[in-house]
Write an enzyme that holds these catalytic residues in place. Sequence first.
Site, PDB file in Angstrom:
ATOM      1  N   GLY A  98       0.824  -1.211   0.000  1.00 47.88           N
ATOM      2  CA  GLY A  98       0.000   0.000   0.000  1.00 47.88           C
ATOM      3  C   GLY A  98       0.855   1.255   0.000  1.00 47.88           C
ATOM      4  NE  ARG A 101       8.919   5.779   0.064  1.00 46.87           N
ATOM      5  CZ  ARG A 101      10.187   5.899  -0.226  1.00 46.87           C
ATOM      6  NH1 ARG A 101      10.907   6.829   0.359  1.00 46.87           N
ATOM      7  NH2 ARG A 101      10.753   5.097  -1.106  1.00 46.87           N
ATOM      8  CG  ASP A 263       5.097  -3.341  -4.906  1.00 48.01           C
ATOM      9  OD1 ASP A 263       5.686  -4.393  -5.216  1.00 48.01           O
ATOM     10  OD2 ASP A 263       5.633  -2.438  -4.256  1.00 48.01           O
TER      11      ASP A 263
HETATM   12  P1  AMP Z   1       9.171   0.509  -2.958  1.00 46.29           P
HETATM   13  O1  AMP Z   1      10.069  -0.671  -3.039  1.00 46.29           O
HETATM   14  O2  AMP Z   1       9.889   1.808  -2.709  1.00 46.29           O
HETATM   15  O3  AMP Z   1       8.274   0.605  -4.121  1.00 46.29           O
HETATM   16  O4  AMP Z   1       8.262   0.316  -1.658  1.00 46.29           O
HETATM   17  C1  AMP Z   1       7.611  -0.880  -1.330  1.00 46.29           C
HETATM   18  C2  AMP Z   1       6.636  -0.644  -0.223  1.00 46.29           C
HETATM   19  O5  AMP Z   1       7.274  -0.076   0.916  1.00 46.29           O
HETATM   20  C3  AMP Z   1       5.506   0.308  -0.552  1.00 46.29           C
HETATM   21  O6  AMP Z   1       4.378  -0.129   0.132  1.00 46.29           O
HETATM   22  C4  AMP Z   1       5.995   1.622  -0.017  1.00 46.29           C
HETATM   23  O7  AMP Z   1       4.963   2.506   0.280  1.00 46.29           O
HETATM   24  C5  AMP Z   1       6.684   1.161   1.265  1.00 46.29           C
HETATM   25  N1  AMP Z   1       7.733   2.081   1.701  1.00 46.29           N
HETATM   26  C6  AMP Z   1       8.945   2.303   1.140  1.00 46.29           C
HETATM   27  N2  AMP Z   1       9.638   3.203   1.841  1.00 46.29           N
HETATM   28  C7  AMP Z   1       8.862   3.585   2.892  1.00 46.29           C
HETATM   29  C8  AMP Z   1       9.008   4.489   3.984  1.00 46.29           C
HETATM   30  N3  AMP Z   1      10.126   5.189   4.162  1.00 46.29           N
HETATM   31  N4  AMP Z   1       7.980   4.604   4.841  1.00 46.29           N
HETATM   32  C9  AMP Z   1       6.851   3.890   4.707  1.00 46.29           C
HETATM   33  N5  AMP Z   1       6.653   3.025   3.698  1.00 46.29           N
HETATM   34  C10 AMP Z   1       7.644   2.861   2.796  1.00 46.29           C
HETATM   35 MG    MG Z   2       6.740   1.202  -4.879  1.00 47.03          MG
END
Ligand code: AMP
Ligand code: MG
Length: 496
Positions: A98, A101, A263
Amino acid sequence: MSDAIEAPARLDLGLPWHNSFAALGPAFFTELAPTPLPAPGLVCGNTALARELGLAPDLIGSPQGVAAFTGNLPLAGSRPLASVYSGHQFGVWAGQLGDGRAILLGELQTPAGPQELQLKGSGRTPYSRMGDGRAVLRSSIREFLGSEAMQALGIPTTRALCVTGSPAPVRREEIETAAVVTRTAPSFVRFGHFEHFAARDQLGDLRRLADYVIDRFYPGCRHGERLAGNPYAAFLEQVSERTAAMVAQWQAVGFCHGVMNTDNMSILGLTIDYGPFQFLDAFDPNHICNHSDEQGRYAYNRQPNVAYWNLFCLGQALLPLIGDQELALAALESYKTVFPRELEGRLGAKLGLGRAEAGDRELVEQILSLLAADRVDYTIFWRRLSQHVAGTGAEPVRDLFLRRDDFEAWLRRYGERLDRAGRAAAAQGMLRSNPKYVLRNHLGELAIRQAKLGDHSEVETLLALLQAPFDEHPGHDDKAGFPPDWASQIEISCSS
Ligand code: AMP
Ligand code: MG
């Protein structure tokens, strides 16, 4: 004197909102406002995009604009929310993820059509898991420049309107500072949104989501004869085709995404979620740009297969709606024809070949294997080759190779082929297909170092070059040159 309670201040962008995703209902999101950041300031603004969206040109840099795009001041008409999705990360089912951030502010009716506005780095949400809901300045500048570079290269992508920064500390490998990217796209729906509802057997919600995306973005799927007139199969086929076309463009320009989890795959076939991405320096088909990717799952030359694997996950999620496994597989088949066709077309354009001929594939394969054997700089090779075809000598391009005889032999065959295509037309097309400027890691890194010291001029310079990457930009040749030795030591990981 009136003692009426003042309504909270809101910024009016002067455009109507129509928050269609928010109308899907609470199964799809949690409504919540961004968490403010202290002392925000503008890091970089995209005036070209602001103009396209019909926003006032001085809005982004104004104190209200900065406050609104940091999440400190509500926008009149917006309906902020974090959406829920799931996904496969590095080939493994990760369950619920989800917007951890990101906050979707809503959907603005712009002269460029409906556009969703999203803040990335705007605080914790119910989907943050262990994360802090923040993004650091470094990765925000990379996303801003990376997505605008892709846009100017003609590659489907989310856009970036601005980055704002705050002195608020954010802990990564070291302490950095917080930033927020304001992104736009017609939709931020991902493959993972569909996987989420399929995995939970929430078939009504799954159908609502599919109908929503089809009606808004793929209306033709309702009326086709193909795939037994099944609209959900037709939808899967269209997403497969768009994804195939996008990945073909990535391969042709030498773009590595770095985290092709399901995702991070847009249902509109847009490049989305710029994390550890990289434009290749030397041509290494096995290049891994993400230091967290120890197995090389997302290496440059694996991207086409991974995209298909991800589409297969989407197909599985849509299966309850399609209702027939054979139809779902048939819809996915389109990837296998569209991807090679698109890639061949893109590489043919890079070579200025015009109408395809027998033997073109060998010509392409031979040059790619010569580039790989000598680890030739990918962007410089194509630009020098274009210039050679435009009439400069062969020296600059020949100098890139160690295996000179092999290259000479290829150049002779290529020359004969070009004579049939017509050199003038070829040169013209090549100079518009082979960019002079791409966002190399070291260029981003230098701009980020300065930005951390409060000087944003280098980010602005890069933006101007990357927004017109096929132009010469006299005086900026240093940004089209070979990477310095230290460039290969830059470590880009998922930590952003
Ligand atoms: P990503 O690999 O950056 O696409 O992130 C994968 C998941 O981790 C997604 O659900 C993002 O919203 C969550 N996410 C990544 N970095 C953060 C963060 N600093 N704080 C909260 N959620 C994060
Ligand atoms: Mg992502």
